[in-house]
Design a protein around this motif. Structure first.
Motif, PDB file in Angstrom:
ATOM      1  N   GLY A  56       5.647  27.761 -24.705  1.00  0.00           N
ATOM      2  CA  GLY A  56       5.908  28.906 -23.854  1.00  0.00           C
ATOM      3  C   GLY A  56       6.650  29.977 -24.611  1.00  0.00           C
ATOM      4  O   GLY A  56       7.014  29.808 -25.774  1.00  0.00           O
ATOM      5  N   HIS A  74       7.308  42.124 -14.208  1.00  0.00           N
ATOM      6  CA  HIS A  74       6.009  41.517 -14.502  1.00  0.00           C
ATOM      7  C   HIS A  74       5.506  41.876 -15.883  1.00  0.00           C
ATOM      8  O   HIS A  74       5.879  42.903 -16.442  1.00  0.00           O
ATOM      9  CB  HIS A  74       4.954  41.999 -13.485  1.00  0.00           C
ATOM     10  N   PRO A 113       6.903  32.823 -10.098  1.00  0.00           N
ATOM     11  CA  PRO A 113       6.813  32.533 -11.529  1.00  0.00           C
ATOM     12  C   PRO A 113       6.715  31.036 -11.787  1.00  0.00           C
ATOM     13  O   PRO A 113       7.261  30.230 -11.037  1.00  0.00           O
ATOM     14  CB  PRO A 113       8.119  33.093 -12.094  1.00  0.00           C
ATOM     15  N   GLY A 114       5.971  30.687 -12.827  1.00  0.00           N
ATOM     16  CA  GLY A 114       5.859  29.286 -13.225  1.00  0.00           C
ATOM     17  C   GLY A 114       4.713  28.529 -12.592  1.00  0.00           C
ATOM     18  O   GLY A 114       4.491  27.371 -12.898  1.00  0.00           O
ATOM     19  N   ALA A 122      -0.329  34.873 -14.618  1.00  0.00           N
ATOM     20  CA  ALA A 122       0.581  34.405 -15.675  1.00  0.00           C
ATOM     21  C   ALA A 122       1.676  35.430 -15.910  1.00  0.00           C
ATOM     22  O   ALA A 122       2.738  35.107 -16.430  1.00  0.00           O
ATOM     23  CB  ALA A 122      -0.194  34.145 -16.964  1.00  0.00           C
ATOM     24  N   ASP A 124       3.456  36.944 -13.641  1.00  0.00           N
ATOM     25  CA  ASP A 124       4.480  36.932 -12.598  1.00  0.00           C
ATOM     26  C   ASP A 124       5.774  36.355 -13.183  1.00  0.00           C
ATOM     27  O   ASP A 124       5.780  35.255 -13.730  1.00  0.00           O
ATOM     28  CB  ASP A 124       4.017  36.105 -11.394  1.00  0.00           C
ATOM     29  N   GLN A 125       6.857  37.116 -13.055  1.00  0.00           N
ATOM     30  CA  GLN A 125       8.158  36.754 -13.621  1.00  0.00           C
ATOM     31  C   GLN A 125       9.206  36.721 -12.510  1.00  0.00           C
ATOM     32  O   GLN A 125       8.990  37.273 -11.431  1.00  0.00           O
ATOM     33  CB  GLN A 125       8.584  37.803 -14.657  1.00  0.00           C
ATOM     34  N   TYR A 140      14.370  33.826 -19.363  1.00  0.00           N
ATOM     35  CA  TYR A 140      13.330  33.066 -18.670  1.00  0.00           C
ATOM     36  C   TYR A 140      12.290  32.612 -19.687  1.00  0.00           C
ATOM     37  O   TYR A 140      11.983  33.341 -20.629  1.00  0.00           O
ATOM     38  CB  TYR A 140      12.660  33.944 -17.598  1.00  0.00           C
ATOM     39  N   THR A 141      11.748  31.408 -19.489  1.00  0.00           N
ATOM     40  CA  THR A 141      10.659  30.931 -20.330  1.00  0.00           C
ATOM     41  C   THR A 141       9.393  30.835 -19.495  1.00  0.00           C
ATOM     42  O   THR A 141       9.367  30.141 -18.480  1.00  0.00           O
ATOM     43  CB  THR A 141      10.977  29.564 -20.966  1.00  0.00           C
ATOM     44  N   ASN A 142       8.375  31.552 -19.935  1.00  0.00           N
ATOM     45  CA  ASN A 142       7.075  31.543 -19.261  1.00  0.00           C
ATOM     46  C   ASN A 142       6.165  30.604 -20.046  1.00  0.00           C
ATOM     47  O   ASN A 142       5.786  30.904 -21.180  1.00  0.00           O
ATOM     48  CB  ASN A 142       6.500  32.955 -19.204  1.00  0.00           C
ATOM     49  N   THR A 143       5.804  29.478 -19.449  1.00  0.00           N
ATOM     50  CA  THR A 143       4.968  28.481 -20.129  1.00  0.00           C
ATOM     51  C   THR A 143       3.480  28.804 -20.066  1.00  0.00           C
ATOM     52  O   THR A 143       2.671  28.076 -20.634  1.00  0.00           O
ATOM     53  CB  THR A 143       5.212  27.080 -19.526  1.00  0.00           C
ATOM     54  N   ASN A 144       3.123  29.894 -19.399  1.00  0.00           N
ATOM     55  CA  ASN A 144       1.708  30.256 -19.246  1.00  0.00           C
ATOM     56  C   ASN A 144       1.237  31.331 -20.212  1.00  0.00           C
ATOM     57  O   ASN A 144       0.109  31.809 -20.092  1.00  0.00           O
ATOM     58  CB  ASN A 144       1.441  30.712 -17.808  1.00  0.00           C
TER      59      ASN A 144
END
Length: 190
Positions: A56, A74, A113-114, A122, A124-125, A140-144
């Motif tokens: 991510g 976003h 998110p997530g 993907a 969306d935060q 924040y970590t976005n894994t997508n």
């Protein structure tokens, strides 16, 4: 007769080459990117630093000049922070050229998110929450998403902060209001 000395040296050269340490690919620095957040007037209002850890992309966002409270935040499809048409109304809006939310999973749904990339965007935060002085920070970590080339890459896309909170359910943008800050995600040189 001259062929024999060259052939005799070949096994020695092979041993020397094989005795060299292998390149360690795991010690390479993670990919990084950044975005400078700007107002519609072009004034700098914050910065985002993104780091791809393989599982991510972690994001550290600092913003200023916001109204106190939560703001939708976003990743948008296009790396453009110019005025452009709003998808819903067709009217020209600030940062409209950034397009809609980044949706490589083609979910066509806004959400929290997530979520799985096939369930919601993907891009969306979490909401970015500004204090009484208008300053906001978020990690924040976005894994997508990724910074590596490919369908899920966010390099060359835009980060957008909205005027209102994201409700995490309304399509297409969580009812988060006008776009107030925008920055294009650019890869940092290694």
């Amino acid at each position: 007769m001259r062929v024999l000395p060259i052939c005799a040296a070949l096994p020695f050269a092979t041993l020397v080459a094989c005795s060299q340490p292998a390149t360690d690919r795991t010690s390479a620095a993670p990919m990084q990117a950044e975005a400078t957040l700007r107002t519609a007037e072009g004034q700098s209002a914050g910065r985002a630093t993104l780091t791809d850890h393989g599982a991510g992309v972690s994001m550290k966002i600092e913003a200023a000049g916001l109204t106190p409270g939560p703001h939708g935040f976003h990743i948008h499809l296009n790396g453009a922070c110019a005025p452009g048409p709003d998808a819903a109304t067709g009217k020209t809006v600030a940062f409209g050229a950034a397009g809609g939310h980044f949706d490589p999973g083609a979910s066509q749904h806004h959400g929290a998110p997530g979520g799985a990339p096939t369930a919601n965007h993907a891009g969306d935060q979490p909401n970015l929450v500004a204090d009484a002085g208008g300053r906001a920070s978020l990690e924040y970590t976005n894994t997508n998403v990724t910074l590596s080339p490919g369908q899920g890459s966010v390099v060359g896309r835009a980060l957008v902060v909205h005027a209102d909170p994201d409700d995490y359910k309304s399509d297409p943008a969580g009812n988060s209001g006008p776009r107030v800050l925008c920055g294009v995600i650019e890869a940092k040189a290694r």
